[in-house]
Design a protein around this motif. Sequence first.
Motif, PDB file in Angstrom:
ATOM      1  N   SER B 215       0.834  -1.203   0.000  1.00 42.73           N
ATOM      2  CA  SER B 215       0.000   0.000   0.000  1.00 42.73           C
ATOM      3  C   SER B 215       0.873   1.259   0.000  1.00 42.73           C
ATOM      4  CB  SER B 215      -1.004  -0.013   1.153  1.00 42.73           C
ATOM      5  OG  SER B 215      -0.358   0.322   2.343  1.00 42.73           O
ATOM      6  N   ARG B 219       0.900   4.096  -3.091  1.00 43.45           N
ATOM      7  CA  ARG B 219       0.731   5.543  -2.879  1.00 43.45           C
ATOM      8  C   ARG B 219       1.837   6.310  -3.595  1.00 43.45           C
ATOM      9  NH1 ARG B 219       1.372   7.488   2.687  1.00 43.45           N
ATOM     10  NH2 ARG B 219       1.689   5.356   3.421  1.00 43.45           N
ATOM     11  N   GLN B 222       1.614   5.975  -7.542  1.00 39.66           N
ATOM     12  CA  GLN B 222       0.562   6.815  -8.115  1.00 39.66           C
ATOM     13  C   GLN B 222       0.994   8.274  -8.174  1.00 39.66           C
ATOM     14  OE1 GLN B 222      -1.878   5.934  -9.857  1.00 39.66           O
ATOM     15  NE2 GLN B 222      -1.506   3.775  -9.398  1.00 39.66           N
ATOM     16  N   GLU B 223       1.656   8.713  -7.109  1.00 36.28           N
ATOM     17  CA  GLU B 223       2.121  10.103  -7.125  1.00 36.28           C
ATOM     18  C   GLU B 223       3.175  10.323  -8.194  1.00 36.28           C
ATOM     19  OE1 GLU B 223       3.190  12.666  -3.804  1.00 36.28           O
ATOM     20  OE2 GLU B 223       2.191  11.183  -2.523  1.00 36.28           O
ATOM     21  N   LYS B 501       7.671  10.327   4.208  1.00 33.17           N
ATOM     22  CA  LYS B 501       7.544   9.129   3.367  1.00 33.17           C
ATOM     23  C   LYS B 501       8.830   8.312   3.389  1.00 33.17           C
ATOM     24  CE  LYS B 501       4.091   9.919  -0.138  1.00 33.17           C
ATOM     25  NZ  LYS B 501       4.257  11.370  -0.371  1.00 33.17           N
TER      26      LYS B 501
END
Lengths: 136, 586
Positions: B215, B219, B222-223, B501
């Motif tokens: 997951s 994230r 996709q960014e 992140k």
Amino acid sequence: MAKKLVVKDRERCIGCYSCMFACTRTWYEAVGIEKSAMRVKNYPGVEGAFSVRVCQACRDPECAAACPTGALRVSKRGFGVELVKELCTHCRECIKACAANALQWDEQEKLPIVCHHCGVCVRYCPTKVLAMEEVR
Amino acid sequence: MYRMLSVDLTSGKVEEKEVSELFRTFIGGTGVLTYLAMQEITKDLDPFSEKSPIYFAIGPLNGYFPSMSKTVAMFRSPLTGDLGESHAGGRLSLAMLSANVHVLRITGRAEKPVYLSIDDDSVKLVPCSSLWGRSALATERILREKEDHRKGKKSIVRIGPAGERLSPIAAVTVDSSRHFGRLGLGAIMGSKNLKAIVVSGSNCPELKDKRSYQSLYDRIFQELIGSENTYKYRDLGTAANVVPLSKIMGLPTRNFSQGFFEGAQGISGEYFADHVLAQQISCAHCPIGCIHMGVLRELFADPHMYKALKTSYDHELIYSLGSNVSVSKAENVLKLIHFVERQGWDAISIGVVLAWATEAFQRGFITLKETEGPALNFGDVETYLKVLENIALGKNEFYRDLEKGTYHCAKKYGGEDFAICFNKNEAPGYMTGPDAFVGYAVGVRHSHLDCAGYSVDQKYLGRSEDIEKEVRAMYEEAVWRVLTNSLVMCLFARGVYTPQKVVECLNAVGFDIDESKMNQIAHTVHGMKYSLKESLGFAFADLTLPKKLTSVYTSRGKMSEADFKKRIEPYQRLVEEDKSLASRAL
Ligand code: SF4
Ligand code: SF4
Ligand code: SF4
């Protein structure tokens, strides 16, 4: 109707390998590209030209026909193949038989790497080289 | 487990060592290499001696997360005598991970030309005298074909003839047009008779907690494919900067005479995209696709015999072989790039050399006697190609000198005032103001990428200066980049990988770390770098601004030597704090 993985627009490929990482991650819970069922290859000396090899989802697969023990057989879907690991004698006959050169070999486990036509790699291709298509 | 492979080219001996503890302490990449370099790179070490080490390293996130696609190289720079550090993409970080080599250390000197072949556990030195003299491009083609039987993806790291000639501005080329460009690593490989390194392997590390990893991965992925942060790199690439920079007088033109280039439209990202762009490609495991490949179609025989050269371009090359030598046609820039690619020079350095030589010729420091024929003019592509060819042939002493770098040439022939170097390293492609220049001077590897002064300048356009804040912004960026260079991340993904992140990613691969600990490590390594640099002769007090740059107009107007010093001093004070942190930590 069930869908299969296809190469829709090879020339768009940027060689990022996101597809192979996705396949390896999904089916082997590992990091890398060498366990991917599909492959993006680059030609020696040709800048930026990629050849994308995916399982052709045969209904009468050459690879399964070549398997001496029935370890590799037509999948229940009716196209492509599935592997019964326990029956595999690691002879590599299947790899040699696939004329599309699409079936890959797991060097560590000494087993063929079959494509499940699951579509995960398609979702990670940033340029939509890959697609899922109805099997006719 | 993190692993270091040491190869001694003299004896052929190969050693393995576990370096997990170093990764725990310094994360990886540049952090780990700075520590290793401190043990081995000393003031009296000749960069071309047998003992002189070359290190390559990846970090803990390479392979695991997208756009963690770089490898760091460290060495003693033959150009500056200072610490050499350079970063490259391509497939090398993936190949090193697949071969289960996190650090590769090379010392010694082979008696005759060899390439180092690493394929999983098989490590060999392969004699390759017949490859000596081959271009960087041909060498890749040949080795890719020769080693085609290998199962895993290969990364091919090699030098061109420039490295063989020990040019201190020689680059090392990785796969299709990625480079360890700066500070002369190519010459060190050349001095070791090491033509190339071919790396591959079949190792695929297992994931422990796939669910949470997946997951987080999604994230980030996709960014990377969807955000504004990365769009510009994919679309026009860094070449998008050319026209906007010229508009604000920040694009070095004719050896940094001015920042406005009247021919910018002809070498703009838009022009390249519309007329020569063939396709974008990517480094392994990076969905951004920033590498822009241009095709140059050339008529070589009448009426319709064409050949096509495919070569990659980006902002730095367009500056160094375009605006800074007043070449205003994209096609001509590609011609120059292609020649440089084959020889294997660092494109920034060789472009600055050409610009300096042109100005030196025009001012009479160099005459037709040295050039043996050609008169040097800005914008004269045919002559520049001739000059490059003469350098490649080592035609006379002058041409042999040119590939020793701008600093060397200016010392010998005069014209130091307009030799655009910082700490002997040729300047990158921004003249946006004091922060850009100060950044080149103080940066750990004297690159625009160390502390991004050019971007700080642009934030202060039309505003009054705030030296303290500007310097702090550069310093903080520099410290953060020490961390990203330890991962080893591509800078184009920096907008996506926020500190938070990065912590999540490090946690996902088993690091017990939080933001404050991460920050602490970054400051420590930053301090270690300067301690090492200073032990090799670097001194903030010796940094100077090339005289010419005090009389030209930048995006932020004119600057004086005093403006330069005013920024160096506070920067040094900040670095001192990191140095004491480092000395306490070690
Ligand atoms: S591996 Fe080859 S032969 Fe087997 S199903 Fe796929 S394409 Fe057909
Ligand atoms: S469809 Fe699924 S199994 Fe087949 S290559 Fe793609 S990810 Fe792998
Ligand atoms: S994800 Fe798409 S673009 Fe990237 S390598 Fe695979 S097919 Fe090519």
